[in-house]
Enzyme design. Structure first.
Site, mmCIF file in Angstrom:
data_model
loop_
_atom_site.group_PDB
_atom_site.id
_atom_site.type_symbol
_atom_site.label_atom_id
_atom_site.label_comp_id
_atom_site.label_asym_id
_atom_site.label_seq_id
_atom_site.Cartn_x
_atom_site.Cartn_y
_atom_site.Cartn_z
ATOM 1 N N HIS A 69 11.016 -9.463 0.645
ATOM 2 C CA HIS A 69 10.760 -8.032 0.491
ATOM 3 C C HIS A 69 12.054 -7.240 0.717
ATOM 4 O O HIS A 69 12.879 -7.622 1.547
ATOM 5 C CB HIS A 69 9.694 -7.596 1.500
ATOM 6 C CG HIS A 69 9.091 -6.264 1.191
ATOM 7 N ND1 HIS A 69 9.678 -5.076 1.582
ATOM 8 C CD2 HIS A 69 7.969 -5.933 0.512
ATOM 9 C CE1 HIS A 69 8.928 -4.071 1.155
ATOM 10 N NE2 HIS A 69 7.878 -4.561 0.508
ATOM 11 N N ASP A 110 0.864 -1.190 0.000
ATOM 12 C CA ASP A 110 0.000 0.000 0.000
ATOM 13 C C ASP A 110 0.895 1.232 0.000
ATOM 14 O O ASP A 110 2.103 1.127 0.209
ATOM 15 C CB ASP A 110 -0.995 -0.023 1.166
ATOM 16 C CG ASP A 110 -0.345 0.177 2.526
ATOM 17 O OD1 ASP A 110 0.831 -0.199 2.693
ATOM 18 O OD2 ASP A 110 -1.016 0.689 3.434
ATOM 19 N N TYR A 119 3.053 4.695 0.663
ATOM 20 C CA TYR A 119 3.742 5.291 1.813
ATOM 21 C C TYR A 119 2.757 6.195 2.537
ATOM 22 O O TYR A 119 1.937 6.868 1.914
ATOM 23 C CB TYR A 119 4.930 6.133 1.346
ATOM 24 C CG TYR A 119 6.054 5.343 0.705
ATOM 25 C CD1 TYR A 119 6.700 4.322 1.394
ATOM 26 C CD2 TYR A 119 6.497 5.657 -0.578
ATOM 27 C CE1 TYR A 119 7.751 3.621 0.812
ATOM 28 C CE2 TYR A 119 7.549 4.962 -1.168
ATOM 29 C CZ TYR A 119 8.171 3.939 -0.465
ATOM 30 O OH TYR A 119 9.212 3.261 -1.040
ATOM 31 N N PHE A 130 6.853 1.942 -4.239
ATOM 32 C CA PHE A 130 8.270 2.139 -3.874
ATOM 33 C C PHE A 130 8.822 3.520 -4.237
ATOM 34 O O PHE A 130 9.917 3.883 -3.820
ATOM 35 C CB PHE A 130 9.188 1.053 -4.470
ATOM 36 C CG PHE A 130 8.924 -0.317 -3.923
ATOM 37 C CD1 PHE A 130 9.287 -0.639 -2.625
ATOM 38 C CD2 PHE A 130 8.288 -1.283 -4.685
ATOM 39 C CE1 PHE A 130 9.035 -1.908 -2.096
ATOM 40 C CE2 PHE A 130 8.036 -2.552 -4.177
ATOM 41 C CZ PHE A 130 8.405 -2.872 -2.883
#
Length: 224
Positions: free
Chosen positions: A186, A64, A66, A77
């Site tokens: 991740h 989701d 930032y 990202f």
């Protein structure tokens, strides 16, 4: 709330007519009018706007947006050029440097990737300020799953990078033998050392694209 207007519109338009989307739209509208929500409403669909369906070569799935001020702008990202580079992206840049020799840039703005055919898609497209995952379960997952299915159905080679468990849970939707599926932990500081570093996804993606007669991605984000 922004709208999708390019070649994504036709395959996704059935979603806009479904009951879940009407509820999602209402909830999101309400959230924006009663809370601080990211990204700005006009940026919600930037992943679709910046990377038309016909141009997608690589898909990177995020979770989701930032949730701190000024960070989110609709690409997973990525942050705006004048915002501090978040820790996960710092690690992505480290892996890019080790894998492809890219220098580590002074910004985290990934629009260049999106324009080159890298779809930077979060599975949830909005978030309340300072509350991670606060819009999980309101309907975005159903919408982005539809987008992932559309991508899976494309009759051309494509690379999917699935980093971390939430992204890897979409693996079962990706059954098109033309596509390359790459999985790794991740890139967050909590898990990057468990196999994200050294995964070489960026060079593997480019080798795959070249093997299929496609232009590789220029992964270098330039200094601003």
């Amino acid at each position: 709330m922004g709208a999708i207007s390019n070649d994504w519109l036709e395959p996704l338009s059935p979603e806009f007519k479904k009951p879940y989307y009407a509820r999602l739209y209402k909830t999101v509208k309400e959230e924006y009018s009663t809370h601080e929500v990211f990204p700005p409403a006009n940026d919600i669909f930037n992943a679709f706007d910046f990377t038309p369906l016909s141009q997608v070569k690589v898909v990177i799935l995020g979770q989701d947006p930032y949730h701190n001020n000024g960070q989110a702008h609709g690409l997973c990202f990525s942050v705006k050029p004048d915002v501090e580079i978040p820790p996960s992206l710092v690690n992505i840049y480290k892996e890019l440097h080790d894998d492809c020799g890219c220098y580590i840039p002074n910004n985290g703005y990934l629009e260049k990737w999106a324009r080159e055919g890298v779809m930077l898609l979060n599975t949830v497209l909005t978030v309340r300020a300072h509350q991670a995952n606060s819009h999980r379960g309101i309907g975005w997952e159903e919408f982005t799953d539809a987008a992932i299915r559309v991508l899976n159905e494309q009759d051309r080679p494509m690379v999917f990078m699935l980093w971390g468990r939430p992204a890897q849970m979409k693996r079962s939707m990706l059954n098109n033998p033309k596509h390359l599926i790459l999985e790794a932990p991740h890139p967050s500081p909590l898990s990057a050392y468990r196999g994200f570093f050294g995964c070489k996804h960026f060079s593997k993606a480019n080798e795959f694209l070249k093997e299929h007669g496609m232009e590789p991605i220029d992964w270098q984000i330039e200094n601003q």
